[in-house]
Design a protein around this motif. Structure first.
Motif, PDB file in Angstrom:
ATOM      1  N   THR A  10      24.108  -9.346  34.535  1.00 55.10           N
ATOM      2  CA  THR A  10      24.105  -8.031  35.175  1.00 55.10           C
ATOM      3  C   THR A  10      25.017  -7.076  34.387  1.00 55.10           C
ATOM      4  O   THR A  10      25.845  -7.512  33.585  1.00 55.10           O
ATOM      5  N   GLY A  11      24.836  -5.777  34.616  1.00 53.64           N
ATOM      6  CA  GLY A  11      25.653  -4.799  33.910  1.00 53.64           C
ATOM      7  C   GLY A  11      25.557  -4.977  32.406  1.00 53.64           C
ATOM      8  O   GLY A  11      26.542  -4.900  31.674  1.00 53.64           O
ATOM      9  N   GLY A  14      27.247  -2.793  29.561  1.00 51.93           N
ATOM     10  CA  GLY A  14      28.706  -2.700  29.502  1.00 51.93           C
ATOM     11  C   GLY A  14      29.303  -3.594  28.432  1.00 51.93           C
ATOM     12  O   GLY A  14      28.629  -4.441  27.839  1.00 51.93           O
ATOM     13  N   GLY A  17      28.981  -7.161  29.500  1.00 50.66           N
ATOM     14  CA  GLY A  17      27.579  -7.554  29.521  1.00 50.66           C
ATOM     15  C   GLY A  17      27.058  -7.863  28.131  1.00 50.66           C
ATOM     16  O   GLY A  17      26.385  -8.889  27.909  1.00 50.66           O
ATOM     17  N   GLU A  37      20.348  -3.757  34.688  1.00 47.52           N
ATOM     18  CA  GLU A  37      21.151  -2.533  34.644  1.00 47.52           C
ATOM     19  C   GLU A  37      20.840  -1.698  35.879  1.00 47.52           C
ATOM     20  O   GLU A  37      19.850  -1.925  36.571  1.00 47.52           O
ATOM     21  N   ARG A  38      21.703  -0.739  36.161  1.00 46.18           N
ATOM     22  CA  ARG A  38      21.505   0.119  37.325  1.00 46.18           C
ATOM     23  C   ARG A  38      20.275   1.008  37.132  1.00 46.18           C
ATOM     24  O   ARG A  38      19.911   1.356  35.998  1.00 46.18           O
ATOM     25  N   ASP A  77      27.926 -12.161  36.496  1.00 45.13           N
ATOM     26  CA  ASP A  77      28.091 -10.851  37.115  1.00 45.13           C
ATOM     27  C   ASP A  77      29.518 -10.312  36.971  1.00 45.13           C
ATOM     28  O   ASP A  77      30.428 -10.785  37.631  1.00 45.13           O
ATOM     29  N   THR A  79      30.447  -6.750  37.513  1.00 45.45           N
ATOM     30  CA  THR A  79      30.034  -5.383  37.830  1.00 45.45           C
ATOM     31  C   THR A  79      30.984  -4.740  38.832  1.00 45.45           C
ATOM     32  O   THR A  79      32.176  -4.643  38.582  1.00 45.45           O
ATOM     33  N   THR A  80      30.439  -4.296  39.955  1.00 45.49           N
ATOM     34  CA  THR A  80      31.232  -3.655  41.005  1.00 45.49           C
ATOM     35  C   THR A  80      31.091  -4.455  42.292  1.00 45.49           C
ATOM     36  O   THR A  80      30.104  -5.188  42.476  1.00 45.49           O
ATOM     37  N   SER A  83      27.710  -4.018  44.101  1.00 44.02           N
ATOM     38  CA  SER A  83      26.612  -4.643  43.351  1.00 44.02           C
ATOM     39  C   SER A  83      26.697  -6.156  43.426  1.00 44.02           C
ATOM     40  O   SER A  83      25.682  -6.851  43.587  1.00 44.02           O
ATOM     41  N   THR A  84      27.897  -6.685  43.346  1.00 42.02           N
ATOM     42  CA  THR A  84      28.086  -8.136  43.399  1.00 42.02           C
ATOM     43  C   THR A  84      27.570  -8.719  44.701  1.00 42.02           C
ATOM     44  O   THR A  84      26.944  -9.789  44.713  1.00 42.02           O
ATOM     45  N   THR A 102      33.638 -10.077  38.747  1.00 39.33           N
ATOM     46  CA  THR A 102      33.928  -8.739  39.270  1.00 39.33           C
ATOM     47  C   THR A 102      35.320  -8.702  39.880  1.00 39.33           C
ATOM     48  O   THR A 102      35.702  -9.596  40.638  1.00 39.33           O
TER      49      THR A 102
END
Length: 271
Positions: A10-11, A14, A17, A37-38, A77, A79-80, A83-84, A102
């Motif tokens: 994920t992500g 970044g 990532g 990705e978002r 993961d 991320t945020t 999102s997690t 995260t």
């Protein structure tokens, strides 16, 4: 032919990532099968290899996690928190390992992982490095050996783009110190010093955060007593060590019983 473990990341655009993607590509035990990705990101629909400036690798970046993990045995993961939690639900539905790096998750958000952990292996750590997890063990043991005549201060340094403070690793070390002393970290944490704060309260566990340049990560746990100090330190100079730790966790989680684990479990250091 040795079977490889399918990994989704994920992500993916970044820094972590992309580091994870490179480490998976270099690991013969793994194959990158999904990249998330978002929604609205420029990389959506692109071949990941090309998006990263290299040759095509056949992995198409998507904003649909179900698609990304369709052929995966683990999702990694960094991320945020919001999102997690969404990824945790998707991983539990698919029954795959969820490795969580995260940081900045609240106590309430961490508690929400209990439900998906009923159906999947979740490995969550504020830091994926071997050295930091050894530091965590040492912090707990030293805190247990010393009484409140020794003040505990956790000093952490990171790059100027880090958005949370104290760092997840600093909090992990604080939890270890609190556990060693048999107290609740929330009751003794001191991280908001500014202005005339008064004398330090006996028994508090303090946090100091430094942000600057491209510092990967430095953590000191200082036990300061009258006339002496004990300082435990870890310095990270290459963020690839976090990626390698996460991949180790993804492999370790294969075939484990559903539940919540951390890197001490992965490293065989759990007590």
């Amino acid at each position: 032919m040795t079977q490889t473990t399918g990994i989704a990341i994920t992500g993916i655009s970044g820094r972590m990532g992309q580091m994870l993607a490179r480490e998976v590509a270099a690991n013969p035990k793994m194959q990158l099968v999904g990249a998330v990705e978002r929604s609205g990101h420029d990389w959506i629909g692109q071949d990941l290899g090309g998006a990263m400036g290299g040759t095509a690798n056949g992995v198409i970046v998507t904003d649909d996690v179900a698609t990304a993990i369709a052929d995966a045995q683990a999702i990694i993961d960094f991320t945020t928190p919001a999102s997690t939690l969404a990824f945790a639900a998707a991983a539990a539905k698919a029954g795959i390992v969820h490795v969580i790096g995260t940081t900045g998750m609240s106590t309430a958000e961490i508690a929400q992982l209990k439900e998906p952990a009923r159906n999947a292996v979740i490995v969550r750590a504020g830091n994926m490095s071997l050295g930091v997890n050894l530091l965590t063990l040492l912090t707990r043991k030293v805190a247990a050996a010393l009484d409140e005549d020794f003040d505990i201060e956790i000093i952490e340094s990171h790059h100027n783009q880090k958005v949370d403070a104290p760092s997840g690793t600093a909090l992990m070390l604080g939890e270890a110190a609190a556990e060693g002393r048999g107290v609740n970290l929330a009751d003794v944490s001191d991280s908001g010093r500014d202005g005339i704060t008064g004398a330090r309260k006996r028994g508090d566990i303090g946090f100091s955060a430094i942000r600057g340049g491209d510092i990967v990560g430095e953590h000191d746990v200082m036990f300061a007593g009258a006339g002496e100090r004990i300082i435990l330190r870890h310095v990270a100079s290459d963020r690839a060590l976090f990626a390698r730790g996460a991949l180790k966790a993804a492999l370790w989680g294969q075939g484990r019983e559903a539940g919540e684990y951390d890197m001490l479990d992965v490293l065989g250091l759990g007590e």
